[in-house]
Write a protein that holds these residues in place. Structure first.
Motif, mmCIF file in Angstrom:
data_model
loop_
_atom_site.group_PDB
_atom_site.id
_atom_site.type_symbol
_atom_site.label_atom_id
_atom_site.label_comp_id
_atom_site.label_asym_id
_atom_site.label_seq_id
_atom_site.Cartn_x
_atom_site.Cartn_y
_atom_site.Cartn_z
ATOM 1 N N GLY A 7 0.816 -1.207 0.000
ATOM 2 C CA GLY A 7 0.000 0.000 0.000
ATOM 3 C C GLY A 7 0.848 1.255 0.000
ATOM 4 O O GLY A 7 0.544 2.224 -0.688
ATOM 5 N N LEU A 8 1.936 1.231 0.769
ATOM 6 C CA LEU A 8 2.848 2.375 0.790
ATOM 7 C C LEU A 8 3.502 2.565 -0.569
ATOM 8 O O LEU A 8 3.637 3.683 -1.055
ATOM 9 C CB LEU A 8 3.914 2.189 1.871
ATOM 10 N N ASP A 10 2.276 1.625 -3.461
ATOM 11 C CA ASP A 10 1.236 2.106 -4.373
ATOM 12 C C ASP A 10 0.991 3.598 -4.177
ATOM 13 O O ASP A 10 0.845 4.339 -5.149
ATOM 14 C CB ASP A 10 -0.069 1.336 -4.164
ATOM 15 N N ASN A 11 0.931 4.035 -2.924
ATOM 16 C CA ASN A 11 0.734 5.459 -2.646
ATOM 17 C C ASN A 11 1.898 6.283 -3.173
ATOM 18 O O ASN A 11 1.692 7.340 -3.761
ATOM 19 C CB ASN A 11 0.573 5.710 -1.142
ATOM 20 N N TYR A 14 1.670 6.464 -6.970
ATOM 21 C CA TYR A 14 0.565 7.332 -7.366
ATOM 22 C C TYR A 14 0.932 8.806 -7.158
ATOM 23 O O TYR A 14 0.692 9.645 -8.027
ATOM 24 C CB TYR A 14 -0.691 6.969 -6.567
ATOM 25 N N CYS A 15 1.537 9.109 -6.017
ATOM 26 C CA CYS A 15 1.941 10.486 -5.731
ATOM 27 C C CYS A 15 2.997 10.964 -6.724
ATOM 28 O O CYS A 15 2.909 12.081 -7.242
ATOM 29 C CB CYS A 15 2.464 10.605 -4.299
ATOM 30 N N ARG A 49 3.803 12.422 4.633
ATOM 31 C CA ARG A 49 3.418 11.643 3.447
ATOM 32 C C ARG A 49 1.907 11.466 3.380
ATOM 33 O O ARG A 49 1.315 11.522 2.307
ATOM 34 C CB ARG A 49 4.133 10.290 3.440
ATOM 35 N N ARG A 50 1.283 11.281 4.537
ATOM 36 C CA ARG A 50 -0.182 11.172 4.560
ATOM 37 C C ARG A 50 -0.833 12.476 4.116
ATOM 38 O O ARG A 50 -1.846 12.466 3.415
ATOM 39 C CB ARG A 50 -0.671 10.784 5.954
ATOM 40 N N ASN A 53 -0.477 12.734 0.353
ATOM 41 C CA ASN A 53 -1.395 11.768 -0.247
ATOM 42 C C ASN A 53 -2.846 12.246 -0.140
ATOM 43 O O ASN A 53 -3.620 12.127 -1.092
ATOM 44 C CB ASN A 53 -1.221 10.400 0.417
ATOM 45 N N THR A 54 -3.210 12.805 0.994
ATOM 46 C CA THR A 54 -4.573 13.312 1.184
ATOM 47 C C THR A 54 -4.859 14.473 0.244
ATOM 48 O O THR A 54 -5.926 14.529 -0.380
ATOM 49 C CB THR A 54 -4.796 13.732 2.649
ATOM 50 N N ARG A 57 -5.301 12.966 -3.273
ATOM 51 C CA ARG A 57 -6.548 12.201 -3.439
ATOM 52 C C ARG A 57 -7.795 13.084 -3.397
ATOM 53 O O ARG A 57 -8.766 12.804 -4.090
ATOM 54 C CB ARG A 57 -6.630 11.103 -2.394
#
Length: 89
Positions: A7-8, A10-11, A14-15, A49-50, A53-54, A57
């Motif tokens: 998941g990390l 993938d994030n 994507y970022c 990082r969150r 990512n937020t 998204r």
């Protein structure tokens, strides 16, 4: 590879792709993209990082606002070359 680490990854992928696309569209400068991705992948905290990512998204449908938010929020952070933790801080 565990589900969490996948998941990390993938994030991160994507970022990176999204930030690169913002550069290709002329919404952020190349220099900022390089600094942001270097910081993001090497020096950012999990919480930072969150946040990135937020932002991505939630603002993906408005790339101009996303670019402006990333630049406004992280310009000072990515330009700071001093480590925030450790013996020298």
């Amino acid at each position: 590879m565990t589900h969490e680490s996948r998941g990390l990854d993938d994030n991160l992928e994507y970022c990176v792709k999204t930030i690169r696309r913002l550069e290709c569209e002329g919404r952020i400068k190349r220099e900022f993209r390089i600094k942001l991705l270097t910081w993001f992948s090497l020096r950012s905290t999990e919480q930072e990082r969150r946040v990135v990512n937020t932002f991505i998204r939630t603002m993906i449908d408005d790339p101009s606002s996303l670019a402006a938010r990333l630049v406004d929020t992280f310009s000072d952070t990515v330009s700071n070359k001093k480590p925030r933790h450790g013996i020298c801080s």
